[in-house]
Design a protein around this motif. Structure first.
Motif, short mmCIF file in Angstrom:
data_model
loop_
_atom_site.label_atom_id
_atom_site.label_comp_id
_atom_site.label_asym_id
_atom_site.label_seq_id
_atom_site.Cartn_x
_atom_site.Cartn_y
_atom_site.Cartn_z
N GLU A 133 0.83 -1.20 0.00
CA GLU A 133 0.00 0.00 0.00
C GLU A 133 0.87 1.26 0.00
N VAL A 153 -5.10 -2.28 -2.36
CA VAL A 153 -4.08 -1.72 -3.24
C VAL A 153 -4.58 -1.77 -4.68
N PHE A 154 -4.50 -0.65 -5.38
CA PHE A 154 -5.13 -0.57 -6.69
C PHE A 154 -4.13 -0.30 -7.81
N VAL A 155 -3.01 -1.01 -7.75
CA VAL A 155 -2.09 -1.05 -8.89
C VAL A 155 -1.93 -2.53 -9.27
N ARG A 196 3.90 8.56 -14.18
CA ARG A 196 2.47 8.78 -13.93
C ARG A 196 2.28 9.80 -12.79
N ASP A 197 1.24 10.63 -12.94
CA ASP A 197 0.90 11.58 -11.87
C ASP A 197 0.26 10.81 -10.73
N VAL A 206 -2.55 10.80 -8.34
CA VAL A 206 -3.84 11.44 -8.19
C VAL A 206 -4.58 10.70 -7.08
N GLU A 207 -5.07 11.44 -6.12
CA GLU A 207 -5.82 10.79 -5.05
C GLU A 207 -7.18 10.35 -5.55
N GLY A 208 -7.65 9.26 -5.01
CA GLY A 208 -8.98 8.79 -5.36
C GLY A 208 -10.03 9.70 -4.77
N PRO A 209 -11.28 9.50 -5.16
CA PRO A 209 -12.36 10.32 -4.60
C PRO A 209 -12.41 10.14 -3.09
N ALA A 210 -12.79 11.19 -2.39
CA ALA A 210 -12.86 11.13 -0.92
C ALA A 210 -13.94 10.15 -0.48
#
Lengths: 257, 214
Positions: free
Chosen positions: A37, A73-75, A250-251, A253-257
């Motif tokens: 993570e 974890v989302f990669v 890659r940038d 970018v935070e996920g949606p709150a």
């Protein structure tokens, strides 16, 4: 723009992240999901999980580690260790693996490479090659560098490409865990011989080692383990090198709150 | 999302675990189903897909889910196809021979152009994070792509890509070794993405969230 993936490699044993030197002398480092993570949030492009004791089933297994990691974890994740047959690969893919890596089983039964590629696609079929330098050649080893296969790394890489593999994760055992740089000759020899992506690993201990890899080889990615786990380099250090060498990054970018 | 249902089509595709978890992360309680009525009647449908075009179509046809998906699309409700789940929207796939697709979008699915005169060879599969640009004529207004001026990076892993007969159906593309490769399709309420939003960290979750709001 060159695209080179920075991949955090996590070797796991009985549900714990471990790290050794030249694939021997393992030490526990921590909880694999937590490390995964942290690396993903810091910008790693992918993760590799390898179970060094090849315990796919039973308690505290790779499957448990994988499920726990995939839920937070989302990669993308490449997972291997103990995959002997199609059913094993299917189990891992259903539990959150995006790609399945095989080594020993492929060297013993090369038709498994074709079968995996036909069933799950080339993109999910990763061959892990553990190579050790022998004079001017590199020999393919299995079982964390313990057993010889009699195969030459370059010839084996070409064969698995012909059989439908979609990627090679190449680890130099003689430089692994030393932190003194990758074996660029090996990476060049293998990546020049095939047209599928080659991920280079074994020996990155300093951001400069990544510069050397980018400049000196056609590698599509680098796998980093010990240097990250012990905090000798950070993901940001590696991303800085990519930027400095003109690679796309890659940038975050935070996920949606 | 009160009163809204998002279903993920269950036909034995490998990557549903990560799709469901990514949706859960953004607060969407999606469910996995192979029920024809649930799919045809859902507010939103996501069709994941990995592997070969022909295999995916065979599984969809054997379960009758091909018709359920088309019924949902014909009802003009939002649809998102991911990776091979996008490719099967086309008329024909050319992976391991010719295979008929769902035919929702005219065109084909073909191997990415490895050898192009004057360009360096490229490694296939294409694997990695790539910046996606709007296709010519598309400004991403009213799509799940970022609505502010920003280039999003998403994760790709594929060897085949869509070639819509009408370039107007292309919505986004990536550049790989000088080649333009299709990254997204749009036809009315139907979206298809070659990349994996479920594996594209926060950027991918934002994409999924905007799809849920579409």
């Amino acid at each position: 723009m060159r695209n080179l993936r920075v991949i955090a490699r996590l070797d796991v044993k009985m549900g714990k992240l471990i790290k050794g030197v030249q694939m021997e002398g393992w030490r526990k480092v921590g909880d694999p999901a937590e490390f995964a993570e942290r690396y993903a949030e810091a910008g790693c492009d992918e993760l590799i999980f390898m179970d060094v004791v090849a315990s796919l089933y039973g308690r505290n297994t790779l499957v448990d580690t994988l499920k726990e990691t995939a839920s937070r974890v989302f990669v993308p994740m490449t997972v291997g260790g103990g995959v002997r047959q199609l059913g094993d690969a299917e189990t891992l893919l259903k539990c959150g693996a995006d790609k399945v890596a095989i080594n020993t089983a492929a060297t013993q039964n090369p038709d498994l490479v074709n079968a995996m590629s036909e069933t799950f696609g080339a993109q999910a079929t990763v061959i892990s090659i553990e190579a050790v330098r022998q004079g001017s050649d590199w020999h393919v080893m299995t079982d964390n560098g313990r057993n010889k296969t009699g195969l030459s790394a370059v010839a084996w890489a070409k064969e698995v490409e012909d059989r439908g593999a979609g990627e090679i994760v190449l680890t130099a055992i003689h430089t692994e865990g030393m932190g003194k740089g990758l074996d660029l000759d090996l990476v060049r020899a293998v990546s020049d011989a095939v047209r599928i992506p080659v991920i280079a690993g074994g020996g990155l201990g300093d951001p400069d080692h990544l510069s050397a890899l980018i400049r000196g080889t056609q590698a599509s990615g680098v796998s980093v383990a010990q240097a990250l786990h012990w905090g000798r380099v950070s993901m940001e250090d590696l991303r800085d090198v990519l930027r400095a060498e003109g690679c796309s990054v890659r940038d975050l970018v935070e996920g949606p709150a | 999302m009160t009163g809204q249902t998002c279903v993920v089509v269950d036909y034995g595709s490998g990557n549903v675990y990560s799709v469901l978890h990514a949706l859960k992360r953004i607060g969407v309680d999606a469910y996995l189903t192979s029920s024809h009525t649930a799919i045809a009647g859902a507010s939103r449908v996501i069709l994941p897909g990995v592997g070969a075009f022909g295999d995916v179509m065979t599984k969809l046809r054997e379960t009758g889910l091909d018709e359920a998906v088309v019924r949902h699309i014909e009802a003009e409700r939002p649809f998102l196809g991911i990776c091979v789940g996008m490719q099967v929207l086309m008329e024909t796939g050319k992976e391991f021979g010719d295979h008929a697709g769902l035919g929702v979008v005219p065109g084909t699915v073909e191997r990415v152009p490895e050898a192009v005169p004057g360009l360096p060879p490229m490694r296939v599969p294409i694997i990695g994070w790539h910046p996606v640009q709007p296709s010519e004529g598309s400004d991403w207004a009213d799509t799940p792509f970022p609505q502010e001026a920003r280039t999003p990076f998403y994760y790709f892993v594929h060897s085949y890509s869509v070639r819509p007969a009408d370039p107007g159906h292309l919505c986004g593309e990536i550049a790989v070794e000088g080649r333009a490769i299709a990254a997204a399709l749009r036809k009315d309420n139907v979206f298809g993405v070659q990349f994996h939003p479920e594996r594209s960290a926060g950027e991918g979750q934002r994409f999924l969230q905007r799809f849920m709001a579409f």
